[in-house]
Design an enzyme around this catalytic site. Structure first.
Site, PDB file in Angstrom:
ATOM      1  N   LYS A 104     -39.142 -51.949 103.984  1.00  0.00           N
ATOM      2  CA  LYS A 104     -38.354 -51.256 104.995  1.00  0.00           C
ATOM      3  C   LYS A 104     -36.944 -51.080 104.447  1.00  0.00           C
ATOM      4  O   LYS A 104     -36.519 -51.821 103.544  1.00  0.00           O
ATOM      5  CB  LYS A 104     -38.317 -52.119 106.264  1.00  0.00           C
ATOM      6  CG  LYS A 104     -38.034 -51.379 107.524  1.00  0.00           C
ATOM      7  CD  LYS A 104     -39.273 -50.864 108.218  1.00  0.00           C
ATOM      8  CE  LYS A 104     -38.888 -50.072 109.447  1.00  0.00           C
ATOM      9  NZ  LYS A 104     -39.995 -49.494 110.159  1.00  0.00           N
ATOM     10  N   GLY A 204     -36.024 -46.963 126.117  1.00  0.00           N
ATOM     11  CA  GLY A 204     -35.801 -46.223 124.873  1.00  0.00           C
ATOM     12  C   GLY A 204     -36.644 -44.964 124.902  1.00  0.00           C
ATOM     13  O   GLY A 204     -37.875 -45.029 124.793  1.00  0.00           O
ATOM     14  N   VAL A 205     -35.988 -43.825 125.113  1.00  0.00           N
ATOM     15  CA  VAL A 205     -36.754 -42.583 125.220  1.00  0.00           C
ATOM     16  C   VAL A 205     -36.431 -41.648 124.054  1.00  0.00           C
ATOM     17  O   VAL A 205     -36.098 -40.496 124.223  1.00  0.00           O
ATOM     18  CB  VAL A 205     -36.557 -41.890 126.585  1.00  0.00           C
ATOM     19  CG1 VAL A 205     -37.239 -42.694 127.669  1.00  0.00           C
ATOM     20  CG2 VAL A 205     -35.068 -41.704 126.922  1.00  0.00           C
ATOM     21  N   GLY A 206     -36.513 -42.217 122.852  1.00  0.00           N
ATOM     22  CA  GLY A 206     -36.336 -41.430 121.635  1.00  0.00           C
ATOM     23  C   GLY A 206     -37.653 -40.763 121.292  1.00  0.00           C
ATOM     24  O   GLY A 206     -38.401 -40.312 122.174  1.00  0.00           O
ATOM     25  N   VAL A 208     -40.580 -41.982 119.883  1.00  0.00           N
ATOM     26  CA  VAL A 208     -41.815 -42.659 120.317  1.00  0.00           C
ATOM     27  C   VAL A 208     -41.886 -42.728 121.847  1.00  0.00           C
ATOM     28  O   VAL A 208     -42.893 -42.343 122.458  1.00  0.00           O
ATOM     29  CB  VAL A 208     -41.900 -44.084 119.713  1.00  0.00           C
ATOM     30  CG1 VAL A 208     -43.123 -44.815 120.234  1.00  0.00           C
ATOM     31  CG2 VAL A 208     -41.929 -44.025 118.191  1.00  0.00           C
TER      32      VAL A 208
HETATM   33  P1  NAD Z   1     -35.433 -43.088 118.073  1.00  0.00           P
HETATM   34  O1  NAD Z   1     -34.137 -43.282 117.395  1.00  0.00           O
HETATM   35  O2  NAD Z   1     -35.985 -41.716 118.160  1.00  0.00           O
HETATM   36  O3  NAD Z   1     -35.347 -43.671 119.557  1.00  0.00           O
HETATM   37  C1  NAD Z   1     -34.824 -44.908 119.881  1.00  0.00           C
HETATM   38  C2  NAD Z   1     -34.187 -44.771 121.253  1.00  0.00           C
HETATM   39  O4  NAD Z   1     -33.840 -46.055 121.738  1.00  0.00           O
HETATM   40  C3  NAD Z   1     -32.912 -43.914 121.229  1.00  0.00           C
HETATM   41  O5  NAD Z   1     -32.983 -42.937 122.232  1.00  0.00           O
HETATM   42  C4  NAD Z   1     -31.813 -44.938 121.499  1.00  0.00           C
HETATM   43  O6  NAD Z   1     -30.713 -44.380 122.187  1.00  0.00           O
HETATM   44  C5  NAD Z   1     -32.562 -45.956 122.344  1.00  0.00           C
HETATM   45  N1  NAD Z   1     -31.966 -47.277 122.388  1.00  0.00           N
HETATM   46  C6  NAD Z   1     -31.448 -48.008 121.376  1.00  0.00           C
HETATM   47  N2  NAD Z   1     -31.018 -49.211 121.850  1.00  0.00           N
HETATM   48  C7  NAD Z   1     -31.297 -49.215 123.171  1.00  0.00           C
HETATM   49  C8  NAD Z   1     -31.122 -50.173 124.211  1.00  0.00           C
HETATM   50  N3  NAD Z   1     -30.545 -51.358 123.984  1.00  0.00           N
HETATM   51  N4  NAD Z   1     -31.520 -49.858 125.466  1.00  0.00           N
HETATM   52  C9  NAD Z   1     -32.097 -48.654 125.725  1.00  0.00           C
HETATM   53  N5  NAD Z   1     -32.302 -47.709 124.786  1.00  0.00           N
HETATM   54  C10 NAD Z   1     -31.904 -47.988 123.537  1.00  0.00           C
HETATM   55  O7  NAD Z   1     -36.460 -44.089 117.371  1.00  0.00           O
HETATM   56  P2  NAD Z   1     -38.049 -44.079 117.432  1.00  0.00           P
HETATM   57  O8  NAD Z   1     -38.543 -43.507 116.174  1.00  0.00           O
HETATM   58  O9  NAD Z   1     -38.520 -43.555 118.734  1.00  0.00           O
HETATM   59  O10 NAD Z   1     -38.353 -45.642 117.343  1.00  0.00           O
HETATM   60  C11 NAD Z   1     -38.321 -46.479 118.497  1.00  0.00           C
HETATM   61  C12 NAD Z   1     -38.836 -47.866 118.121  1.00  0.00           C
HETATM   62  O11 NAD Z   1     -40.179 -47.758 117.657  1.00  0.00           O
HETATM   63  C13 NAD Z   1     -38.062 -48.548 116.992  1.00  0.00           C
HETATM   64  O12 NAD Z   1     -38.041 -49.937 117.218  1.00  0.00           O
HETATM   65  C14 NAD Z   1     -38.891 -48.241 115.760  1.00  0.00           C
HETATM   66  O13 NAD Z   1     -38.705 -49.188 114.731  1.00  0.00           O
HETATM   67  C15 NAD Z   1     -40.283 -48.337 116.349  1.00  0.00           C
HETATM   68  N6  NAD Z   1     -41.294 -47.609 115.594  1.00  0.00           N
HETATM   69  C16 NAD Z   1     -41.154 -46.276 115.393  1.00  0.00           C
HETATM   70  C17 NAD Z   1     -42.151 -45.601 114.695  1.00  0.00           C
HETATM   71  C18 NAD Z   1     -42.090 -44.116 114.505  1.00  0.00           C
HETATM   72  O14 NAD Z   1     -43.098 -43.511 114.110  1.00  0.00           O
HETATM   73  N7  NAD Z   1     -40.980 -43.470 114.803  1.00  0.00           N
HETATM   74  C19 NAD Z   1     -43.249 -46.295 114.173  1.00  0.00           C
HETATM   75  C20 NAD Z   1     -43.371 -47.657 114.422  1.00  0.00           C
HETATM   76  C21 NAD Z   1     -42.379 -48.309 115.138  1.00  0.00           C
END
Ligand code: NAD
Length: 370
Positions: A104, A204-206, A208
């Site tokens: 990572k 967390g509404v990014g 995923v």
């Molecule tokens: P992203 O950056 O698109 O979304 C993350 C969201 O979480 C953002 O909107 C951010 O503002 C929000 N956030 C951060 N801290 C916060 C808090 N304390 N309270 C509320 N919201 C908060 O990231 P993503 O790709 O959607 O990943 C989300 C999680 O899933 C991460 O932990 C990542 O490691 C994990 N993950 C992602 C993938 C992938 O395919 N993207 C795969 C496996 C695991």
């Protein structure tokens, strides 16, 4: 004999002196490296890149894992994050049956303000210097177009845009896997996997979290969301017609399912004490603040925790397909296996009276030790 071989390699300018003078990292002797094979500290003053790449294990294959760009409070926080994340990747690949190791990377900085093409390329050079021991991809704060820039300097990158022959953003497949994990958990807990009217808190509404909401809405769930990015949260709430809960209130409400989809360590003393839900199943990595403690606490509280590294493996399966030239259908079918694996791990946890995290970890370790 077990080998604990940590290589601290510095290219361009070293951050080590800084770390020693701050007395914040026992660079060579610290137990925090926890069996990692390689840690690469990356600093390039010409692009302002500060990054750390951690390769935990290459026993099953090259260490594949996303790169996270985050505005860490300090370098220790970034180091701890990358070490925990890369270790998690080893177990994720193992339990999913992929021939991959765990690695990572983290880039220290605000992805909205500090990201440039040059910075991405510079990161790509460091990835290249590891000669394929580490393969990078997207994580928080990164997108397929960043992978395109990284690709200019290294071939050890996946999750590149589809028009470049890549598999694109893995997040939708990650969300699909999480949805499978939620359904498997529901089946185990409630005897059926019908999610109609279940109240789900998505934190967390990014990428995923956003896709997960779509799957859950199709099943008739009632969704409640929170995100520290207020603008994004309001936009998602109105576009997807879901309700918002404030940060102060979010752990005081009752839910059927809590789906952590932000950063890690939300399963800590304070939140577990407050939590009123039956299932925790979400996409965030490293949800347990203290492994071996908070998972046990959840078991005592009779909250069913679906191990994160198992149910969020969809994205890894998707990027692995880029290396193996799989098709989309095969990727989705393999991701659907998360449903059965979740149930079998939950059963094992019940049978052996151990936490679900421990049950998942033992299965992952069994494959690694074979
Ligand atoms: P992203 O950056 O698109 O979304 C993350 C969201 O979480 C953002 O909107 C951010 O503002 C929000 N956030 C951060 N801290 C916060 C808090 N304390 N309270 C509320 N919201 C908060 O990231 P993503 O790709 O959607 O990943 C989300 C999680 O899933 C991460 O932990 C990542 O490691 C994990 N993950 C992602 C993938 C992938 O395919 N993207 C795969 C496996 C695991």
């Amino acid at each position: 004999a077990q080998h604990y071989f940590t290589t601290i390699k510095m290219i361009k300018i070293s951050t080590i002196n800084e770390a020693i003078s701050n007395n914040d990292v026992q660079v060579l002797d610290s137990s925090i490296y926890n069996g990692h094979e390689k840690i690469l500290f990356c600093k390039d003053t010409s692009t302002n890149l500060k990054a750390i790449i951690a390769v935990h294990s290459t026993k099953l294959g090259p260490g594949l894992g996303g790169c996270r760009m985050w505005d860490y409070k300090n370098q220790n926080e970034a180091l701890n994050d990358v070490l925990r994340l890369s270790r998690g990747m080893t177990y994720k690949a193992s339990i999913t049956g992929l021939n991959l190791g765990g690695g990572k990377a983290v880039i220290i900085g605000d992805s909205k303000k500090d990201k440039t093409k040059e910075l991405m390329e510079s990161f790509g050079e460091f990835v290249e210097s590891l000669g394929g021991k580490y393969i990078t991809a997207e994580d928080v704060g990164m997108s397929p177009s960043d992978m395109k820039d990284i690709r200019k300097k290294t071939s050890h990158v996946v999750g590149t845009p589809k028009e470049m022959g890549g598999s694109g953003d893995p997040s939708i497949v990650t969300a699909y896997g999480v949805y499978m994990g939620i359904k498997g958990s529901a089946k185990f807990r409630w005897g059926n996997d019908n999610l109609q009217n279940k109240k789900v808190f998505v934190q967390g509404v990014g990428k995923v979290g956003g896709f997960l909401i779509d799957y859950l809405k199709k099943d008739g769930c009632e969704i409640i969301i929170n995100d520290i990015d207020i603008e994004k949260m309001s936009e998602i709430a109105s576009n997807k017609n879901v309700n918002i809960v404030s940060e102060n209130e979010m752990f005081n409400k009752s839910y059927d399912i809590y789906a952590p989809c932000a950063l890690g360590a939300t399963l800590n003393d304070e939140n577990i004490e407050a939590l009123k839900c039956e299932i925790i199943a979400g996409g965030a990595n490293n949800q347990l603040e203290k492994e071996g403690f908070h998972d046990v606490l959840l078991k005592k509280k009779n909250i069913l925790y679906a191990p994160d590294f198992l149910i969020n493996a969809g994205g890894l399966i998707n990027v692995y397909s880029e290396l193996k030239k799989w098709d989309k259908e095969k990727t989705l079918r393999m991701t659907e296996n998360i449903y059965d694996t979740t149930i079998s791990i939950l059963k094992r946890s019940e049978k052996e009276d151990i936490s679900t995290h421990k049950a998942a970890l033992s299965i992952a370790k069994e494959r690694l030790n074979k």
